[in-house]
Enzyme design. Structure first.
Site, short mmCIF file in Angstrom:
data_model
loop_
_atom_site.label_atom_id
_atom_site.label_comp_id
_atom_site.label_asym_id
_atom_site.label_seq_id
_atom_site.Cartn_x
_atom_site.Cartn_y
_atom_site.Cartn_z
N ASN A 11 3.43 15.80 -25.05
CA ASN A 11 3.09 15.68 -23.63
C ASN A 11 3.70 16.86 -22.89
O ASN A 11 4.90 16.91 -22.68
CB ASN A 11 3.66 14.35 -23.10
CG ASN A 11 3.44 14.19 -21.60
OD1 ASN A 11 2.69 14.95 -20.99
ND2 ASN A 11 4.10 13.20 -21.02
N TRP A 12 2.83 17.79 -22.52
CA TRP A 12 3.33 19.03 -21.89
C TRP A 12 3.71 18.81 -20.43
O TRP A 12 4.28 19.69 -19.80
CB TRP A 12 2.28 20.14 -21.99
CG TRP A 12 1.99 20.58 -23.40
CD1 TRP A 12 2.49 20.05 -24.57
CD2 TRP A 12 1.14 21.66 -23.80
NE1 TRP A 12 2.00 20.74 -25.65
CE2 TRP A 12 1.16 21.72 -25.21
CE3 TRP A 12 0.35 22.59 -23.10
CZ2 TRP A 12 0.42 22.67 -25.93
CZ3 TRP A 12 -0.39 23.52 -23.81
CH2 TRP A 12 -0.35 23.57 -25.22
N LYS A 13 3.32 17.69 -19.86
CA LYS A 13 3.58 17.39 -18.43
C LYS A 13 3.08 18.56 -17.56
O LYS A 13 2.08 19.18 -17.88
CB LYS A 13 5.06 17.09 -18.21
CG LYS A 13 5.60 16.08 -19.22
CD LYS A 13 6.93 15.53 -18.83
CE LYS A 13 7.49 14.71 -19.98
NZ LYS A 13 8.61 13.87 -19.59
N HIS A 97 2.14 6.31 -18.36
CA HIS A 97 3.38 7.09 -18.59
C HIS A 97 4.39 6.75 -17.49
O HIS A 97 4.02 6.53 -16.34
CB HIS A 97 3.08 8.59 -18.61
CG HIS A 97 4.26 9.38 -19.08
ND1 HIS A 97 5.30 9.70 -18.26
CD2 HIS A 97 4.59 9.85 -20.31
CE1 HIS A 97 6.22 10.37 -18.96
NE2 HIS A 97 5.81 10.47 -20.21
N GLU A 99 6.34 8.42 -15.77
CA GLU A 99 6.33 9.25 -14.57
C GLU A 99 5.19 8.85 -13.64
O GLU A 99 5.29 8.97 -12.42
CB GLU A 99 6.28 10.73 -14.96
CG GLU A 99 7.64 11.17 -15.52
CD GLU A 99 7.59 12.16 -16.66
OE1 GLU A 99 6.58 12.86 -16.82
OE2 GLU A 99 8.58 12.21 -17.42
N GLU A 169 8.50 3.87 -24.64
CA GLU A 169 9.32 4.95 -24.10
C GLU A 169 10.32 4.38 -23.09
O GLU A 169 9.97 4.19 -21.92
CB GLU A 169 8.44 5.97 -23.38
CG GLU A 169 7.37 6.59 -24.26
CD GLU A 169 6.93 7.92 -23.67
OE1 GLU A 169 7.29 8.93 -24.24
OE2 GLU A 169 6.27 7.92 -22.64
N GLY A 175 13.40 12.63 -21.07
CA GLY A 175 13.85 13.87 -20.44
C GLY A 175 15.34 13.90 -20.13
O GLY A 175 15.81 14.77 -19.41
N SER A 215 13.27 11.72 -25.54
CA SER A 215 14.17 12.74 -26.11
C SER A 215 14.11 12.81 -27.62
O SER A 215 15.14 12.99 -28.29
CB SER A 215 15.61 12.50 -25.61
OG SER A 215 15.66 12.60 -24.19
N GLY A 236 8.07 14.98 -25.20
CA GLY A 236 7.91 15.78 -23.99
C GLY A 236 8.52 17.16 -24.20
O GLY A 236 7.91 18.06 -24.77
N GLY A 237 9.77 17.31 -23.77
CA GLY A 237 10.44 18.62 -23.78
C GLY A 237 10.29 19.39 -25.09
O GLY A 237 9.95 20.58 -25.08
C1 PEP Z 1 7.54 11.95 -22.55
O1 PEP Z 1 7.21 12.70 -21.65
O2 PEP Z 1 6.73 11.06 -22.89
C2 PEP Z 1 8.83 12.14 -23.20
C3 PEP Z 1 9.18 11.29 -24.14
O3 PEP Z 1 9.61 13.18 -22.77
P1 PEP Z 1 10.95 13.74 -23.50
O4 PEP Z 1 10.63 13.91 -24.96
O5 PEP Z 1 11.22 15.04 -22.82
O6 PEP Z 1 12.02 12.73 -23.29
#
Ligand code: PEP
Length: 257
Positions: A11-13, A97, A99, A169, A175, A215, A236-237
């Site tokens: 997930n590049w956000k 998600h 966010e 999640e 994040g 994470s 994500g990251g």
């Molecule tokens: C996500 O955006 O779904 C996510 C899990 O982010 P991160 O890996 O950065 O925690």
């Protein structure tokens, strides 16, 4: 033990730009050559989907969208329809998600209608669920997961469920660099699978992929994905770095593949 193909999504956000997105997709497409035991999807920003589709077509990377609107067309300023996503080569959509739930303020009803619009169009849906820190500390993790799963899947048939991936999640882990322990994550996943057996049946529960997000990185991916009910990850990251994301994907390859 049911045989589920692991799923790893990136997930590049709201990150990358036109050039760095294409460069990242190119690096992934070449790094993935020869790895076919894991389904891999990337979820770039809307505006780069077409360019990235051109970059990844011919590879096994699935192209995903971070969101979709629940109506087919019309006066919905700023929104993007399923057909528009299909035009860009999208085959998978994220809904729910954290966010979108907690920053943008999407309700269970909106998330359900987006999930159904995605599935009605024959696309795969990655439905995200998970508890906040307050909810976890007050012992509500399983109740929140149950509520968000039931609400997200309301009106979804057993046939359509075959196109659903559930991403557990925990919001406090997204994040933040904090990760659920493999045991805590496994426990949550096993309960979600049990819930799917109650809502549908045991075959559906055995077949559905439930992936972990929060994470995930090269250093913890193998241990998390090694748990019985963790069928991959939503990243994500670490998905913004091709080497890290490829290492996570390799960690998801089943031992017997
Ligand atoms: C996500 O955006 O779904 C996510 C899990 O982010 P991160 O890996 O950065 O925690």
């Amino acid at each position: 033990m049911p045989n589920r193909t692991p799923f790893v999504g990136g997930n590049w956000k709201m990150n990358t730009d036109a050039q760095s997105g294409v460069d990242l997709a190119k690096a992934l497409a070449s790094g993935l050559a020869g790895i076919d035991a894991v389904d891999v999807a990337i979820f770039p920003p809307f505006v780069y989907l077409r360019d990235i589709h051109n970059t990844t077509s011919g590879s096994d990377i699935l192209l995903g969208a971070q969101d979709v609107y629940n109506q087919p067309n019309g006066a919905f300023t700023g929104e993007i329809s399923i057909d528009m996503l299909k035009d860009c080569g999208v085959s998978s959509v994220l809904t729910g998600h954290s966010e979108r739930r907690h920053v943008i303020g999407e309700s269970d009803t909106i998330i359900n209608t987006k999930t159904r619009a995605t599935l009605d169009a024959g696309l795969e849906c990655v439905l995200c669920i998970g508890e906040t820190l307050d909810q976890r500390e007050s012992g509500k993790t399983d109740a929140i997961n149950e509520h968000q799963t039931r609400a997200g899947l309301e009106g979804v048939s057993k046939e359509q469920l075959a196109n659903v991936v559930i991403a557990y999640e925990p919001v406090w882990a997204i994040g933040t660099g904090k990760t659920a322990t493999p045991e805590d994550a496994q426990d949550a996943h096993a309960k979600i699978r049990e819930l799917i057996a109650n809502m549908y049946d045991q075959d559906a529960a055995d077949a559905i992929r439930i992936i972990y997000g929060g994470s995930m990185k090269p250093g913890n991916a193998a241990e998390l994905m090694g748990m019985d009910d963790i069928d991959g990850g939503l990243v994500g990251g670490a998905s913004l770095n091709a080497d890290d994301f490829l290492e996570i994907i390799r960690a998801g390859v089943p031992q017997n593949a």
